[in-house]
Write a protein that holds these residues in place. Sequence first.
Motif, PDB file in Angstrom:
ATOM      1  N   THR A 129      -6.355   1.517  -1.364  1.00 24.67           N
ATOM      2  CA  THR A 129      -6.756   0.067  -0.833  1.00 24.67           C
ATOM      3  C   THR A 129      -7.054   0.028   0.486  1.00 24.67           C
ATOM      4  O   THR A 129      -8.094  -1.051   0.759  1.00 24.67           O
ATOM      5  CB  THR A 129      -4.917  -0.738  -0.886  1.00 24.67           C
ATOM      6  N   LEU A 159     -10.673  -1.392   1.593  1.00 24.00           N
ATOM      7  CA  LEU A 159     -10.606  -2.057   2.027  1.00 24.00           C
ATOM      8  C   LEU A 159     -11.707  -2.640   3.193  1.00 24.00           C
ATOM      9  O   LEU A 159     -12.402  -3.442   3.658  1.00 24.00           O
ATOM     10  CB  LEU A 159      -9.595  -3.055   3.333  1.00 24.00           C
ATOM     11  N   ASN A 182       4.780   2.245   5.858  1.00 30.38           N
ATOM     12  CA  ASN A 182       3.858   0.802   5.459  1.00 30.38           C
ATOM     13  C   ASN A 182       3.701  -0.016   7.135  1.00 30.38           C
ATOM     14  O   ASN A 182       3.037  -0.297   8.198  1.00 30.38           O
ATOM     15  CB  ASN A 182       4.184  -0.360   5.104  1.00 30.38           C
ATOM     16  N   ASP A 208      -2.156 -10.489   1.384  1.00 30.80           N
ATOM     17  CA  ASP A 208      -2.905 -10.454   0.448  1.00 30.80           C
ATOM     18  C   ASP A 208      -2.109  -9.350  -0.658  1.00 30.80           C
ATOM     19  O   ASP A 208      -1.794  -9.433  -1.594  1.00 30.80           O
ATOM     20  CB  ASP A 208      -4.408  -9.984   0.471  1.00 30.80           C
ATOM     21  N   HIS A 209      -1.356  -7.688   0.198  1.00 32.52           N
ATOM     22  CA  HIS A 209      -1.491  -6.904  -0.187  1.00 32.52           C
ATOM     23  C   HIS A 209       0.044  -6.858  -0.148  1.00 32.52           C
ATOM     24  O   HIS A 209      -0.070  -5.406  -0.388  1.00 32.52           O
ATOM     25  CB  HIS A 209      -2.252  -5.712  -0.521  1.00 32.52           C
ATOM     26  N   GLU A 255      -5.018  -8.744   5.924  1.00 29.32           N
ATOM     27  CA  GLU A 255      -5.461  -9.343   4.587  1.00 29.32           C
ATOM     28  C   GLU A 255      -4.322  -7.689   4.061  1.00 29.32           C
ATOM     29  O   GLU A 255      -3.523  -8.912   2.935  1.00 29.32           O
ATOM     30  CB  GLU A 255      -6.872  -8.597   3.716  1.00 29.32           C
ATOM     31  N   LEU A 256      -4.413  -6.491   4.346  1.00 29.03           N
ATOM     32  CA  LEU A 256      -3.703  -5.470   3.975  1.00 29.03           C
ATOM     33  C   LEU A 256      -1.799  -6.090   3.828  1.00 29.03           C
ATOM     34  O   LEU A 256      -1.299  -5.470   2.963  1.00 29.03           O
ATOM     35  CB  LEU A 256      -3.891  -4.239   4.610  1.00 29.03           C
ATOM     36  N   ARG A 313      -1.288   5.079  -2.993  1.00 24.71           N
ATOM     37  CA  ARG A 313      -1.548   3.746  -3.224  1.00 24.71           C
ATOM     38  C   ARG A 313      -2.663   3.295  -2.077  1.00 24.71           C
ATOM     39  O   ARG A 313      -3.918   2.288  -2.123  1.00 24.71           O
ATOM     40  CB  ARG A 313      -1.122   3.023  -3.617  1.00 24.71           C
ATOM     41  N   TRP A 314      -1.507   2.753  -1.032  1.00 28.89           N
ATOM     42  CA  TRP A 314      -2.196   1.902   0.149  1.00 28.89           C
ATOM     43  C   TRP A 314      -3.971   2.532   0.771  1.00 28.89           C
ATOM     44  O   TRP A 314      -4.109   2.323   1.432  1.00 28.89           O
ATOM     45  CB  TRP A 314      -1.102   2.004   0.820  1.00 28.89           C
ATOM     46  N   ALA A 368       2.163  -5.599  -3.623  1.00 30.94           N
ATOM     47  CA  ALA A 368       2.448  -3.952  -3.802  1.00 30.94           C
ATOM     48  C   ALA A 368       2.485  -3.187  -2.954  1.00 30.94           C
ATOM     49  O   ALA A 368       2.524  -2.296  -3.466  1.00 30.94           O
ATOM     50  CB  ALA A 368       0.377  -4.133  -4.310  1.00 30.94           C
ATOM     51  N   LEU A 369       2.551  -3.139  -1.717  1.00 28.12           N
ATOM     52  CA  LEU A 369       2.704  -2.208  -1.162  1.00 28.12           C
ATOM     53  C   LEU A 369       4.216  -1.995  -1.641  1.00 28.12           C
ATOM     54  O   LEU A 369       4.796  -0.701  -0.990  1.00 28.12           O
ATOM     55  CB  LEU A 369       2.741  -2.539   0.561  1.00 28.12           C
TER      56      LEU A 369
END
Length: 259
Positions: free
Chosen positions: A114, A118, A78, A13-14, A9-10, A110-111, A17-18
């Motif tokens: 998130t 999750l 990331n 869907d994210h 999902e990270l 920020r990650w 944003a990353l």
Amino acid sequence: QQVRAMETELLSDHAGALIANQALDFGKQDGVTEIEESLQANAVERRLNDELFAAEERGEVYIPRRVALVSCVSNFTNFLDLSRKVLRNLELGVPVLVLSRTHTQQHAFRWAQTLNELMCKHGVANALFAFCSADRAAQQRLLARAAADAVAACRNARSVHRRATLPPMLVTSGRDVAAAIKAQVPGTIASTGGPNLMLNLCASASLSEAARLSATIEHAGQCTALRVLVAPAAAATEEATAAAMAMTAAAMATAAAAA
């Protein structure tokens, strides 16, 4: 499985944003490629973790589940910090503490934020993960305390696992920085990188273009895809000039966009 569902999902869907947070905070130029690299590498690293966990269940290895300390990078957060260092440890049940940088730390925070959300959603204990936002002096005190606690734990550990009780410190840095950290935290595991070498003896147009692209693909030359170019003298001069021109043009474009 919860960690892997969270990871899927990270990085889907994210992912936008990353990439956006990294570009805003660090000026990352090619965040999409980094997400792609993460997905590709994770497929291999998941299998390695599966084999490691199976080996532990057979009694062949012992996984010490002391807190893993992760020192943030600015680039490839990331790919390296989030995927390779944090998620792979979490799925083995190893707690992780991420240490902020003195600059370009917002996208890492920020990650982490998130990821924390999750973890709640997918039923992964939040006690396994934390983000430490602190200046260098405070982080050095934290590392000193971690090392002292490890020494105390070593005294009480079974002899075969004495070294295993040292807290792992996962670092991506230059060699000098890695050596300094390892002197304070003996459990440091450092990736000191490069040089990223390209051998271009035939001076073909396609290889020259690849050299120019590789030398300018990342932000401010802090983590370029190309660090060392081996080429005939004439070709090297031509490619260096072209690369310098490309970097100047990129800098001008960045300045114009900021204005």
